[in-house]
Design an enzyme around this catalytic site. Structure first.
Site, short mmCIF file in Angstrom:
data_model
loop_
_atom_site.label_atom_id
_atom_site.label_comp_id
_atom_site.label_asym_id
_atom_site.label_seq_id
_atom_site.Cartn_x
_atom_site.Cartn_y
_atom_site.Cartn_z
N GLU A 1 -0.89 2.61 6.94
CA GLU A 1 -0.97 3.70 5.97
C GLU A 1 -1.57 4.96 6.59
O GLU A 1 -1.13 6.08 6.29
CB GLU A 1 -1.78 3.26 4.75
CG GLU A 1 -1.15 2.13 3.96
CD GLU A 1 0.30 2.38 3.62
OE1 GLU A 1 0.67 3.54 3.28
OE2 GLU A 1 1.10 1.44 3.70
N ASN B 1 -0.33 8.00 0.05
CA ASN B 1 -0.60 9.29 -0.58
C ASN B 1 -1.62 10.06 0.27
O ASN B 1 -2.68 9.55 0.61
CB ASN B 1 -1.17 9.09 -1.98
CG ASN B 1 -0.41 8.03 -2.76
OD1 ASN B 1 0.76 8.16 -3.03
ND2 ASN B 1 -1.11 6.96 -3.11
N ALA C 1 0.85 -1.18 0.00
CA ALA C 1 0.00 0.00 0.00
C ALA C 1 0.89 1.23 0.00
O ALA C 1 2.10 1.15 0.23
CB ALA C 1 -0.93 0.00 1.22
#
Length: 921
Positions: free
Chosen positions: A357, A324, A321
């Protein structure tokens, strides 16, 4: 990034072995001379000299610190039919000193037009010179210090190999091929999509417009401001301005997408996007995401900064992953959940990946490292915070046992090599960064953070992180900034304590002896030295400031904490009678412990009364110390022999690492001894399977199914016919409908022991199941076949007929290498098909290529094979000198491992033979 740790990879095969991410468990010897590693280095140096002598390595050029971007206006027009990409970018610059030129990054783009405007002049006649991943723009006169605007029109393509702005291919609900365009810009791939200042310290704000087919969905980091029709078939999607951030965090996605959504208590809109037909599988991740954003915001005392957070499942994705900011991208297998098809292990993995993430939204996005040397500042902390979040919010996952099984093991396995690297590793060329996305940057950094958290206490640790994040928000930081924050929070010199853990390779082995008893206390002498898996001496005499903790039995009472800062020291432990003493309570420190005879025996005797994390730590140390020559094979096997009543997955995982590695080496050399060894393993494990059963029970915890899979697989690989026949029967009756926890193990039994019909059924499952985890289980099983014809056909199917995605080829090869004949085949295939490997795996600098190299070679056990590997890379005509040079560290790790493997059997054969004979085998 989230990188698939190989512990998880092997569990998908049904094997507990912890091997490389870009580093794996290595086998050692009892007697190894120091010159072993020196000869390895000399030989590999010759290989590198062979490469570098043909083409000297050119230095990587950094951008000028005197020209800084502040704002980008970027418009991109991607075509999902022709894969053409056109764009224009306008960059506002701060020029701090007069300059004759501007250098910025651009890779594979056609520069059509360049304009530069300053307060005094406009330059439309700008000469552009293309260099390696860089363009030099030279106006007709020097640019004065001050503000300037750089405008560039360019064209390119939607890339392949899952880098830059790339295309991903999948089958739609109608069975037709579809395209989804997505991005992967970390570490240096934004330059593949648009000209930019592609270094993490050169932060700026971004205004993004995407011109796309009007039937498609377009996403970027920020929320959509407007959608405007553009001609008959297109629309222009304008997004809000981003916060100031690094180029590697910019992201786009364009395709046919659907979503589900939720809203946090703070009002953040959270969405999970998928290709059509899969959005319901995003509900589990959506729930985790909503809770994580809320919890992190409270724990860090800094709310999430953007108005929305999208998570998108991409069919083709290089890593696990990518964080962003506002548009987090995932492999489908790392985001999508099915309550029937997803195994408990994979469910936990999804929770950890999502938590990892979203932790990056603070560690990495809000505060970014200055340069890639401090990569661990984001990866190590995201890795630790994922466990902290899941541990606080989902106790049923028993996540700290998983932490021990996956992170401690993985980090120590790679860091025990002489050819490891420090956490803070100097990065001169970020294009060679892929090899550093490994178990040091992730697992060791994770463990070091946990060790510091346990030493300081969570409240103080939290206070330090809050200071760090608040002080450096929307900016860049280095490791010393982190230590300063922790020192401020704790009142201690944390830089002095922790620098040794991040700036030097390796970790300590603490040797402990009881020297005397004084009333109700015992005095223990402690000695630290670097733990090296081949048993050789550390010439640097490395030292660490080691947090020493003790566990005192039988009540598992915690003793006082202390720091061992010198090579030797003593501690006094208050005990009652013959209570056991175990160092490294809770396995919270990143070090191994070797006990003298009486202390070792007392811990073996009390083993089943130790808490699970401490049983894991003792078992893991026991095998590692046998490998390094500190313990005998009989000591390790005696511990295994006492564990027929053990039912904790993490503990058996540590033991099974040793059983697997011993079995592997025996298979390469001594068939008779291996047969006796297999009989011992069967006798030890059959009672475990009888106790936990073949079928899942209603009161099973989240790890019982993983233990069941592990035991079934080990018994089958040890030749236990009852297990093999039961597995074949289960496969024939249930096929893809097997219980998700044992599916990988049963598929493997069918592939290794079944007929052509079994293999055909596995292939049918792979092609028709439509769910990533099941596809991976069947693909990895087929790679394990013992039948040479099936194996050859399957590798052609995967590599040449493109039936296995490039992102999954490393998993397939890893599975193929779990048998002796498969190991030989994979290595020969890798050599023979080197041009294909380079094409499919992205070249020698790519982590996919490096993982496949390691899987194909590291399992060998002879000096001849080590030399063969070295010779191949020195003479292969398909590899340029520069390509070979990029493999410097990976090749050293591979050949060091092979040479250590060779000595495992010779050093332990007599001890094993004597032990097995004494036990009647």
């Amino acid at each position: 990034f989230f990188v698939d740790q190989t512990t998880a990879l092997y569990m998908l095969v049904g094997v507990a072995r912890v091997s490389l991410l870009v580093g794996r468990k290595v086998l050692g010897s009892l007697v190894v001379e120091t010159r072993l590693s020196h000869s390895t280095d000399r030989t590999l140096s010759a290989v590198m000299a062979c490469a570098n002598g043909k083409a000297p390595k050119t230095a990587y050029e950094r951008l000028s610190p005197l020209i800084k971007p502040s704002h980008y206006k970027l418009q991109l027009t991607p075509c999902l039919k022709t894969f053409a990409l056109t764009g224009k970018v306008e960059i506002e610059l701060d020029i701090q000193k007069e300059t004759p030129e501007i250098k910025l990054h651009s890779d594979g783009l056609l520069i059509k037009k360049v304009d530069i405007k300053t307060a005094a002049q406009n330059f439309s006649d700008v000469r552009s010179e293309l260099g390696k991943e860089m363009i030099t723009l030279t106006p007709t006169a020097p640019l004065a210090a001050g503000k300037a605007t750089l405008s560039i029109e360019f064209s390119g393509e939607l890339r392949q190999h899952m880098k830059g702005f790339y295309r991903s291919v999948y089958k739609g609900e109608d069975g037709q091929e579809k395209i989804l365009a997505s991005t992967q810009f970390e570490s240096t791939f934004a330059r593949l999509a648009f000209p930019c200042f592609d270094e993490p310290a050169l932060k700026a704000k971004f205004d993004v417009e995407l011109v796309v087919d009007k039937t498609l969905t377009a996403l970027s980091n920020m929320n959509v401001l407007s959608e405007t029709p553009t001609g008959d078939s297109l629309k222009t999607v304008q997004f809000a301005t981003t916060p100031i951030m690094s180029t590697y965090l910019l992201a786009f996605a364009v395709g046919e997408l659907e979503y589900i959504e939720a809203t946090t208590k703070q009002g953040t809109i959270v969405r999970v996007y998928t290709v059509p037909g899969k959005k319901a599988q995003g509900q589990f991740s959506l729930d985790i995401s909503k809770r994580a954003l809320e919890w992190y915001g409270e724990w860090f005392a800094i709310p999430y900064a953007l108005p929305k957070c999208d998570l998108i499942a991409v069919p083709d994705f290089h890593m696990g992953a990518m964080e962003n900011w506002g548009l987090v991208t995932f492999r489908e297998v790392a985001l999508l959940f099915d309550p029937v098809k997803t195994s408990n292990r994979q469910k936990g993995y999804i929770a950890l990946v999502v938590a990892h993430e979203l932790a990056h939204l603070w560690f990495g996005d809000l505060v970014t490292m200055y340069w890639w040397t401090d990569l661990w500042l984001k990866e190590g902390f995201a890795s630790f915070m994922e466990y902290l979040f899941v541990g606080h919010n989902y106790e049923e996952y028993k996540i700290w046992l998983r932490f021990a099984r996956d992170e401690i093991t993985s980090g120590m396995n790679l860091d025990a090599l002489r050819n490891s690297h420090p956490i803070e590793v100097q990065i001169d060329n970020p294009n060679e960064l892929d090899e550093i996305y490994d178990s040091i940057t992730y697992s060791k950094s994770n463990c070091v953070n946990r060790m510091l958290c346990e030493y300081l206490g969570e409240d103080t640790f939290q206070k330090g992180l809050r200071i760090y994040l608040a002080r450096h928000s929307y900016g860049n930081a280095s490791t010393v900034d982190l230590w300063n924050a922790h020192s401020e929070a704790s009142g201690q010199d944390i830089a002095k304590m922790m620098s040794g853990w991040t700036q030097q390779m390796g970790f300590p082995l603490i040797t402990v002896k009881e020297v005397k008893r004084e009333g109700g206390s015992r005095v223990l002498s402690l000695h630290q030295t670097r733990f090296i898996v081949d048993g050789s001496k550390d010439e640097k005499n490395s030292k660490w400031m080691v947090p020493i903790t003790t566990l005192i039995g039988p009540s598992a009472k915690r003793g006082e904490k202390t720091i061992l800062a010198e090579e030797e020291g003593t501690i006094t432990v208050a005990v009652e009678g013959d209570d056991y003493i175990k160092l490294n309570a809770n396995t919270g420190g990143f070090y191994r412990v070797a006990y003298d005879g009486p202390l070792f025996d007392s811990l073996v005797k009390a083993f089943h009364t130790l808490p699970p994390l401490d049983r894991f730590g003792f078992a893991s140390d026991c095998f590692a110390l046998m490998v390094a020559g500190r313990y005998s094979a009989a000591q390790f096997l005696s511990l295994v022999n006492t564990c027929s009543t053990e039912t904790e997955y993490a503990v058996w995982g540590a033991l099974d690492d040793g059983l697997h590695d011993l079995a592997t080496v025996l298979a390469h050399s001594d068939a008779a001894l291996k047969k006796r060894f297999d009989a011992f393993v069967v006798k030890a494990l059959v009672p475990v399977l009888e106790k936990i059963g073949w079928e899942a029970a209603s009161n099973d915890d989240s790890q019982r199914g993983q233990l069941r899979s592990q035991v079934i697989s080990r018994l089958a690989r040890s030749g236990h016919q009852e297990t093999i026949q039961a597995g074949l029967s289960l496969f024939s009756s249930k096929k893809a409908d097997l219980n998700s926890d044992v599916r990988g193990a049963i598929f493997g039994i069918a592939a290794r022991n079944g007929t052509d019909e079994h293999f055909s059924q596995l292939k049918n499952i792979y092609e028709t199941c439509g769910f990533s985890e099941v596809e991976r289980n069947s693909m990895m099983a087929m790679a394990q076949t013992h039948d040479a014809t099936r194996r050859e056909t399957f590798f052609t199917y995967a590599f040449k007929e493109n039936k296995v995605r490039s992102q999954d080829l490393a998993f397939m090869v890893a599975a193929g290498c779990t048998t002796r004949e498969g190991q030989e085949y994979c290595w020969d295939y890798f050599k023979k098909e080197q041009p294909l490997m380079l094409s499919k795996l992205g070249g020698t600098q790519d982590s996919l290529y490096q993982k496949v190299l390691k899987f194909t070679a590291e399992g060998f056990c002879s000096e001849a094979k080590a030399k063969e590997v070295e010779s191949f890379f020195c003479s292969c005509s398909s590899l340029t000198p520069e390509a070979v040079s990029a493999l410097d560290r990976p090749l050293k790790q591979v050949t060091e491992t092979i040479r250590v493997n060779e000595r495992l059997l010779s050093a332990n054969a007599k001890s094993m033979d004597k032990f097995l004979s004494a036990k009647g085998f």
